[in-house]
Design a protein around this motif. Structure first.
Motif, mmCIF file in Angstrom:
data_model
loop_
_atom_site.group_PDB
_atom_site.id
_atom_site.type_symbol
_atom_site.label_atom_id
_atom_site.label_comp_id
_atom_site.label_asym_id
_atom_site.label_seq_id
_atom_site.Cartn_x
_atom_site.Cartn_y
_atom_site.Cartn_z
ATOM 1 N N SER A 5 0.739 3.057 -15.209
ATOM 2 C CA SER A 5 -0.414 2.964 -13.870
ATOM 3 C C SER A 5 0.849 2.775 -12.582
ATOM 4 O O SER A 5 1.174 1.869 -12.404
ATOM 5 C CB SER A 5 -0.926 1.383 -14.373
ATOM 6 N N PRO A 6 1.093 3.843 -12.127
ATOM 7 C CA PRO A 6 2.408 3.828 -11.267
ATOM 8 C C PRO A 6 1.812 3.308 -9.865
ATOM 9 O O PRO A 6 0.796 3.183 -9.355
ATOM 10 C CB PRO A 6 2.423 5.440 -11.230
ATOM 11 N N SER A 7 2.723 3.050 -9.164
ATOM 12 C CA SER A 7 2.567 2.816 -7.657
ATOM 13 C C SER A 7 2.216 3.876 -6.794
ATOM 14 O O SER A 7 2.805 5.156 -7.363
ATOM 15 C CB SER A 7 3.437 1.907 -7.102
ATOM 16 N N THR A 8 1.178 3.973 -5.956
ATOM 17 C CA THR A 8 0.869 5.198 -5.250
ATOM 18 C C THR A 8 0.334 4.640 -3.957
ATOM 19 O O THR A 8 -0.421 3.577 -3.835
ATOM 20 C CB THR A 8 -0.221 6.126 -6.046
ATOM 21 N N SER A 9 0.416 5.351 -2.769
ATOM 22 C CA SER A 9 -0.191 5.097 -1.509
ATOM 23 C C SER A 9 -1.692 5.940 -1.449
ATOM 24 O O SER A 9 -2.287 5.931 -0.366
ATOM 25 C CB SER A 9 0.723 5.516 -0.489
ATOM 26 N N ARG A 56 -5.494 6.197 -9.850
ATOM 27 C CA ARG A 56 -4.296 5.822 -10.338
ATOM 28 C C ARG A 56 -4.207 5.489 -12.018
ATOM 29 O O ARG A 56 -3.398 5.847 -12.839
ATOM 30 C CB ARG A 56 -3.809 4.401 -9.856
ATOM 31 N N GLN A 101 -8.857 2.556 -4.141
ATOM 32 C CA GLN A 101 -7.759 2.723 -5.337
ATOM 33 C C GLN A 101 -8.044 1.546 -6.453
ATOM 34 O O GLN A 101 -7.997 0.360 -5.933
ATOM 35 C CB GLN A 101 -6.511 2.974 -4.816
ATOM 36 N N ALA A 143 -2.830 -1.454 -9.632
ATOM 37 C CA ALA A 143 -1.870 -1.226 -10.516
ATOM 38 C C ALA A 143 -1.950 -2.229 -11.699
ATOM 39 O O ALA A 143 -2.036 -3.271 -11.587
ATOM 40 C CB ALA A 143 -0.501 -1.139 -9.917
#
Length: 321
Positions: free
Chosen positions: A224-228, A252, A317, A320
């Motif tokens: 469950s990656p970090s993302t913008s 995500r 979104q 995470a």
């Protein structure tokens, strides 16, 4: 004329007669008493010792009677009292009074059970298999995300692809030599790809081993990656108010379900193997959309028009994990 002595004589006889009468009367009474009470003296003793009426009710009764009396108003027996173990259990998250997973975010847990809506691919689980690679072309695949410049992608084996439920999942892949790479699932590897197998892009495979190896053992797990990035919604070509296909892109976490508002409630749409959710009769097309990830977090998108084959961004979104 009678002499004085003659006058006193009658008086003496009267005096003597009175005591005699008294004695006779006493004797008569005594005789009557003897007739009526032949026991005489014992009658007086019995009268003195006779019990008074009602005296038994004031004296203690024998123990058996006491028990009988108490049994007419029994005390509650301990086993008759409700025990905590016999109480009805509080309805689960799944009861009528508890919020369902689609209406709330589930606190992440390290165990695989922390994703109540997950399918075959679950967080906290390490899967074993083999890695191969293929030519991804423009990056499009069975998930129909369209062409992409992202070269770190993978095709999931048919079994774990699970009717497109693996689409969009981020996977950490590790080789036996310790090398690792993160990829996003955009395609399906058809049979005979075995469960656990990943068909990587050539670029992703090269991060693990030389292309000449062709096939290597691997382990992999869900991320469950970090993302913008935020989630986008796309209506399928040909969609209208009478029929529509809806797709979520850029999530995500793996997507568990997609619902549309139908009247006063939500209706879950069936998922296709090409990663669209279909409303065959047009119910909810053009209305509010709710997407839910495998952890149970639900996000509602409103105000999107039916614009076929156009990627419409949102500000939403998943969290995470």
């Amino acid at each position: 004329m009678a002499s004085p002595s003659h006058r006193r004589s009658p008086g003496k006889r009267h005096t003597v007669l009175v005591p005699a009468l008294v004695v006779a009367a006493v004797a008569l009474v005594a005789s009557l008493l003897m007739v009526l009470h032949p026991d005489g003296e014992s009658t007086a003793d019995d009268a003195a010792n006779a019990p008074i009426a009602g005296s038994r009710s004031t004296s203690p009764e024998p123990t058996p009677r006491t028990n009988t009396t108490s049994s007419t108003s029994p005390k509650p027996k301990p086993e008759a009292k409700p025990k905590p173990s016999k109480k009805s259990p509080t309805p689960p998250a799944a009861t009528a009074t508890s919020p369902r997973p689609s209406a709330r975010a589930v606190t992440p847990q390290p165990a695989s059970g922390s994703a109540p809506l997950a399918g075959r691919i679950r967080p906290g689980v390490t899967y074993e298999g083999v890695a191969t690679f293929y030519d991804t072309g423009n990056g499009d695949g069975a998930c129909l995300y369209g062409p992409t410049d992202d070269v770190m992608t993978a095709a999931m084996n048919h079994t774990d692809y699970e009717t497109s439920k693996a689409c969009g999942a981020y996977i950490r892949v590790r080789a036996a030599n310790g090398a690792s790479v993160t990829v996003r699932v955009t395609n399906e590897c058809p049979l005979p790809c075995a469960p656990g197998q990943l068909d990587l892009s050539a670029q992703a495979f090269a991060e693990l081993a030389a292309p000449s190896a062709g096939r290597i053992p691997i382990t992999w797990s869900l991320l469950s990656p970090s993302t913008s990035d935020t989630i986008s919604i796309r209506y399928k070509t040909g969609s209208s108010s009478h029929w529509c296909g809806i797709q979520a892109v850029g999530h995500r976490n793996p997507l568990a379900r997609l619902e549309v508002r139908d009247g006063g409630g939500w209706r879950q749409l069936p998922r296709t193997e090409y990663n669209y959710f279909l409303s065959e009769q047009g119910s909810g097309c053009g209305g509010a959309i709710r997407v839910t990830d495998i952890y149970g977090e639900a996000l509602t998108v409103e105000g999107l028009a039916i614009r076929p084959d156009v990627l419409q961004p949102t500000r939403l979104q998943f969290a995470a994990r």
